[in-house]
Design an enzyme around this catalytic site. Structure first.
Site, PDB file in Angstrom:
ATOM      1  N   GLY A 116       1.022  -1.238   0.076  1.00 61.35           N
ATOM      2  CA  GLY A 116      -0.231   0.078  -0.169  1.00 61.35           C
ATOM      3  C   GLY A 116       0.752   1.260   0.005  1.00 61.35           C
ATOM      4  N   GLY A 122      -0.555   4.347   0.297  1.00 65.50           N
ATOM      5  CA  GLY A 122      -1.396   5.353   0.910  1.00 65.50           C
ATOM      6  C   GLY A 122      -0.319   6.260   2.038  1.00 65.50           C
ATOM      7  N   PHE A 123      -1.059   6.916   2.775  1.00 63.67           N
ATOM      8  CA  PHE A 123      -0.333   7.519   4.000  1.00 63.67           C
ATOM      9  C   PHE A 123       0.703   7.056   4.720  1.00 63.67           C
ATOM     10  CE2 PHE A 123      -4.148  10.416   3.072  1.00 63.67           C
ATOM     11  CZ  PHE A 123      -3.291  11.402   2.776  1.00 63.67           C
ATOM     12  N   GLU A 151     -19.029  17.052   3.753  1.00 65.71           N
ATOM     13  CA  GLU A 151     -18.263  17.516   2.609  1.00 65.71           C
ATOM     14  C   GLU A 151     -19.164  17.542   1.394  1.00 65.71           C
ATOM     15  OE1 GLU A 151     -13.962  17.296   4.792  1.00 65.71           O
ATOM     16  OE2 GLU A 151     -14.690  15.609   3.378  1.00 65.71           O
ATOM     17  N   ASP A 173      -5.183   2.558   8.414  1.00 60.47           N
ATOM     18  CA  ASP A 173      -6.483   2.300   8.616  1.00 60.47           C
ATOM     19  C   ASP A 173      -6.714   0.835   8.904  1.00 60.47           C
ATOM     20  OD1 ASP A 173      -7.372   4.660   8.426  1.00 60.47           O
ATOM     21  OD2 ASP A 173      -8.454   4.491   6.541  1.00 60.47           O
ATOM     22  N   ALA A 231      -6.016  10.168   8.621  1.00 59.58           N
ATOM     23  CA  ALA A 231      -4.734  10.339   7.931  1.00 59.58           C
ATOM     24  C   ALA A 231      -3.620  10.512   8.794  1.00 59.58           C
ATOM     25  CB  ALA A 231      -4.825  11.310   7.008  1.00 59.58           C
TER      26      ALA A 231
HETATM   27  C1  LIG Z   1     -13.489  10.468   1.348  1.00 56.35           C
HETATM   28  C2  LIG Z   1     -12.618  10.256   2.580  1.00 56.35           C
HETATM   29  C3  LIG Z   1     -12.387  11.599   3.290  1.00 56.35           C
HETATM   30  C4  LIG Z   1     -11.300  11.807   4.300  1.00 56.35           C
HETATM   31  N1  LIG Z   1     -10.980  12.675   4.772  1.00 56.35           N
HETATM   32  C5  LIG Z   1     -10.282  12.720   5.843  1.00 56.35           C
HETATM   33  C6  LIG Z   1      -9.691  14.170   6.585  1.00 56.35           C
HETATM   34  O1  LIG Z   1     -10.198  15.053   6.173  1.00 56.35           O
HETATM   35  N2  LIG Z   1      -8.881  13.925   7.504  1.00 56.35           N
HETATM   36  C7  LIG Z   1      -8.196  12.822   7.948  1.00 56.35           C
HETATM   37  O2  LIG Z   1      -7.235  12.805   8.540  1.00 56.35           O
HETATM   38  N3  LIG Z   1      -8.664  11.781   7.304  1.00 56.35           N
HETATM   39  C8  LIG Z   1      -9.560  11.596   6.460  1.00 56.35           C
HETATM   40  N4  LIG Z   1     -10.161  10.284   5.863  1.00 56.35           N
HETATM   41  C9  LIG Z   1      -9.321   9.292   6.366  1.00 56.35           C
HETATM   42  C10 LIG Z   1      -7.911   9.165   5.704  1.00 56.35           C
HETATM   43  O3  LIG Z   1      -7.796   9.463   4.374  1.00 56.35           O
HETATM   44  C11 LIG Z   1      -7.518   7.478   5.972  1.00 56.35           C
HETATM   45  O4  LIG Z   1      -7.351   7.491   7.568  1.00 56.35           O
HETATM   46  C12 LIG Z   1      -6.145   7.422   5.332  1.00 56.35           C
HETATM   47  O5  LIG Z   1      -6.311   7.601   3.823  1.00 56.35           O
HETATM   48  C13 LIG Z   1      -5.368   5.845   5.628  1.00 56.35           C
HETATM   49  O6  LIG Z   1      -4.344   5.835   5.181  1.00 56.35           O
HETATM   50  P1  LIG Z   1      -3.542   4.478   4.865  1.00 56.35           P
HETATM   51  O7  LIG Z   1      -2.503   4.570   4.040  1.00 56.35           O
HETATM   52  O8  LIG Z   1      -4.017   3.529   5.922  1.00 56.35           O
HETATM   53  O9  LIG Z   1      -4.837   3.859   3.669  1.00 56.35           O
HETATM   54  P2  LIG Z   1      -5.043   4.564   2.054  1.00 56.35           P
HETATM   55  O10 LIG Z   1      -4.855   5.883   2.205  1.00 56.35           O
HETATM   56  O11 LIG Z   1      -6.418   3.911   2.010  1.00 56.35           O
HETATM   57  O12 LIG Z   1      -4.041   3.887   1.445  1.00 56.35           O
HETATM   58  C14 LIG Z   1      -4.168   2.396   1.059  1.00 56.35           C
HETATM   59  C15 LIG Z   1      -3.288   1.894  -0.191  1.00 56.35           C
HETATM   60  O13 LIG Z   1      -3.554   0.493  -0.272  1.00 56.35           O
HETATM   61  C16 LIG Z   1      -3.520   0.270  -1.779  1.00 56.35           C
HETATM   62  N5  LIG Z   1      -4.031  -1.158  -1.495  1.00 56.35           N
HETATM   63  C17 LIG Z   1      -5.309  -1.529  -1.018  1.00 56.35           C
HETATM   64  N6  LIG Z   1      -5.323  -2.887  -0.952  1.00 56.35           N
HETATM   65  C18 LIG Z   1      -4.545  -3.462  -1.706  1.00 56.35           C
HETATM   66  C19 LIG Z   1      -3.562  -4.658  -2.108  1.00 56.35           C
HETATM   67  N7  LIG Z   1      -4.348  -5.631  -1.724  1.00 56.35           N
HETATM   68  N8  LIG Z   1      -2.503  -4.787  -2.571  1.00 56.35           N
HETATM   69  C20 LIG Z   1      -1.747  -3.638  -3.013  1.00 56.35           C
HETATM   70  N9  LIG Z   1      -2.377  -2.342  -2.619  1.00 56.35           N
HETATM   71  C21 LIG Z   1      -3.335  -2.071  -2.212  1.00 56.35           C
HETATM   72  C22 LIG Z   1      -4.555   1.319  -2.054  1.00 56.35           C
HETATM   73  O14 LIG Z   1      -4.510   1.171  -3.679  1.00 56.35           O
HETATM   74  C23 LIG Z   1      -3.982   2.447  -1.286  1.00 56.35           C
HETATM   75  O15 LIG Z   1      -3.118   3.150  -2.222  1.00 56.35           O
HETATM   76  C24 LIG Z   1     -10.955  10.359   4.885  1.00 56.35           C
HETATM   77  C25 LIG Z   1     -11.463   9.162   4.112  1.00 56.35           C
HETATM   78  C26 LIG Z   1     -12.023   9.248   3.214  1.00 56.35           C
HETATM   79  C27 LIG Z   1     -12.433   7.923   2.464  1.00 56.35           C
END
Ligand SMILES: Cc1cc2nc3c(=O)[nH]c(=O)nc-3n(C[C@H](O)[C@H](O)[C@H](O)COP(=O)(O)OP(=O)(O)OC[C@H]3O[C@@H](n4cnc5c(N)ncnc54)[C@H](O)[C@@H]3O)c2cc1C
Length: 446
Positions: A13, A15-16, A177, A315, A326
């Site tokens: 992943g 993401g953040f 939003e 997450d 995030a």
């Molecule tokens: C619409 C929306 C608005 C939000 N607004 C806010 C906000 O204003 N402030 C805030 O703090 N938080 C906000 N959040 C929450 C925040 O975005 C998440 O907490 C954060 O993105 C989590 O980061 P992460 O890296 O755990 O997951 P993610 O950012 O979801 O990244 C996961 C990554 O893993 C990849 N992935 C998934 N499954 C697989 C797999 N099986 N194999 C390979 N890659 C994979 C995905 O493509 C993605 O790139 C919001 C969430 C959403 C949905």
């Protein structure tokens, strides 16, 4: 250290959480492979602005290859991770085209995030998309702007009203939003553009089973958010549970227990999250426990109990008291990377993960936001300015920041939204989806 013998770290992943783990390992003598099923790092908190025509895809999505190009020890792989094999220490991933590859690791950081939950009603997804990925944002954009087009060409007044009714399920930050944005674009952006309909007549309905919007912000800010939404013309339906969604609209059980039908051509789902299937595969392979949303329970050091080489961040991890935001993901990703770095260097590993809460903000509309940071609770224009600065500061890459500032200046001062392109194929898919077996049909209807 000899390159060949460097410990291998697989990060699942980008993401953040994944990106911050990669950054923490950037100068460490390890070989990192970051696997993501998308080719971009997504700035998820601004997805709703892409969906409602303010920001472009490129302004919220940065190519992972570009983001990682200066990480000399890091390779990026476009693939979806489907399984984990702890005894053989490898990750199983599926490349585009279906080929399975095994990626050996000494350490693995699982940071795959969560997906939308329909609380056991996955069939609703055909009619009520969520907002989690870039594809979702473009789908929502097509449905929202497409609905105004369909209303303009509708000959029947009930049909026209149905196309001009937008229903949002879930009054958390994303639902609030989106509701605020749809009202704003109807009132300001589209006002002078149509000849047969009055876009400002669009109804925006926001449903939530709880008693208030934005509950996580506390009662005072929640009340302010409710006031701001009502002033914008959003119809708030609290204590209301959506029991059915289909092409006609939705059925909602209100606080008195009575079920009401709401005809609405556009239904957007922002209530609830759950772990992706990968979490179940990991739990099976490692014996890890999962919480009610299916997220993987981790120890204080973010490792899976009994597996010090498997860390979960963002997450996808479950730890009591940590919200799915995030900032948690960034700090957890950084911690996971630093922990591996220290272990590789033979130093005492970092102490337990400790989250420093810097506060949270939600945007409602132009000049209206709420910010909660410790005892500081802000709302209205001041909170809106704080929201702006926070999001500008965190946008990935200078080009995106600059572009966002210019775009926001136009959107906020003149209501101009330039990123409204969608293909007609995208609105026609509603009909295609209905033809699929299993798509939701209203109870009692053939
Ligand atoms: C619409 C929306 C608005 C939000 N607004 C806010 C906000 O204003 N402030 C805030 O703090 N938080 C906000 N959040 C929450 C925040 O975005 C998440 O907490 C954060 O993105 C989590 O980061 P992460 O890296 O755990 O997951 P993610 O950012 O979801 O990244 C996961 C990554 O893993 C990849 N992935 C998934 N499954 C697989 C797999 N099986 N194999 C390979 N890659 C994979 C995905 O493509 C993605 O790139 C919001 C969430 C959403 C949905």
């Amino acid at each position: 250290m000899d390159r060949i013998k460097r410990p291998r770290v697989v990060i699942v992943g980008g993401g953040f959480a994944g990106l911050f783990a990669a950054r923490a390992l950037r100068r460490s003598p390890v070989e990192v492979t970051l696997v993501d099923r998308a080719e971009h790092h997504l700035f998820v908190p601004l997805l709703y602005q892409c969906a409602t025509g303010i920001l472009s895809e490129g302004q919220i999505a940065a190519p992972l290859r570009d983001v990682l190009k200066r990480h000399r020890n890091t390779e990026y792989l476009l693939a979806e991770v489907v399984d984990l094999d702890p005894p053989r220490r490898c990750v199983v991933a599926e490349r585009p085209g279906g080929e399975l590859v095994e990626l050996p690791y000494d350490y693995v950081v699982l940071a795959a995030g969560v997906r939308q939950s329909y609380f056991g009603h996955d069939e609703f997804a055909a009619w009520a998309p969520g907002l989690k990925t870039l594809a979702d944002a473009l789908d929502v954009r097509a449905r929202v702007f497409g609905a105004f087009e369909r209303a303009e060409s509708a000959t029947d007044s009930a049909e026209r009203r149905r196309w001009l009714t937008f229903a949002l399920v879930g009054a958390g930050p994303t639902g609030v939003e989106l509701a605020g944005q749809i009202r704003e674009l109807a009132d300001r952006t589209l006002r002078a553009e149509f000849r047969r309909i009055r876009p400002e007549d669009a109804r925006v309905l926001l449903f939530d089973g709880g008693r208030a919007p934005l509950v996580a912000f506390g009662p005072d800010l929640s009340a302010k958010a409710a006031q701001a939404l009502t002033a914008l013309g959003v119809e708030l339906h609290l204590g209301s549970v959506v029991t059915h969604v289909d092409q006609e609209g939705l059925l909602v059980r209100g606080p008195s227990g009575v079920t009401t039908e709401y005809p609405a051509a556009t239904v957007l789902w922002t209530a609830g999250v759950e772990a992706p299937p990968l979490a179940a595969a990991v739990a099976k392979a490692t014996g890890a426990c999962r919480d009610r949303a299916g997220r993987i329970r981790v120890g204080a050091d973010l490792t899976v109990p009994g597996h010090p080489e498997i860390l979960v961040a963002g997450d996808l991890m479950s730890r009591t008291g940590l919200p799915g935001v995030a900032e948690v993901a960034m700090q957890a990703g950084h911690y996971a990377g630093r922990r591996i770095r220290q272990q590789v260097a033979g130093r005492r590993a970092a102490r337990a993960f400790h989250y420093v809460d810097l506060g949270s903000a939600a945007y409602i509309a132009r000049g209206r936001a709420v910010v909660s940071a410790g005892r500081l609770h802000l709302s209205g224009p001041v909170a809106w300015v704080v929201w702006l600065f926070v999001h500008i500061a965190f946008l990935t890459g200078f080009r995106n920041r600059l572009g966002a500032v210019l775009t926001w200046s136009l959107a906020f001062t003149r209501g101009i939204r330039r990123e409204r392109a969608f293909t007609t194929h995208m609105i026609d898919t509603r009909r295609d989806v209905y033809a699929l077996p299993g798509a939701a049909r209203r109870p009692g209807k053939p």
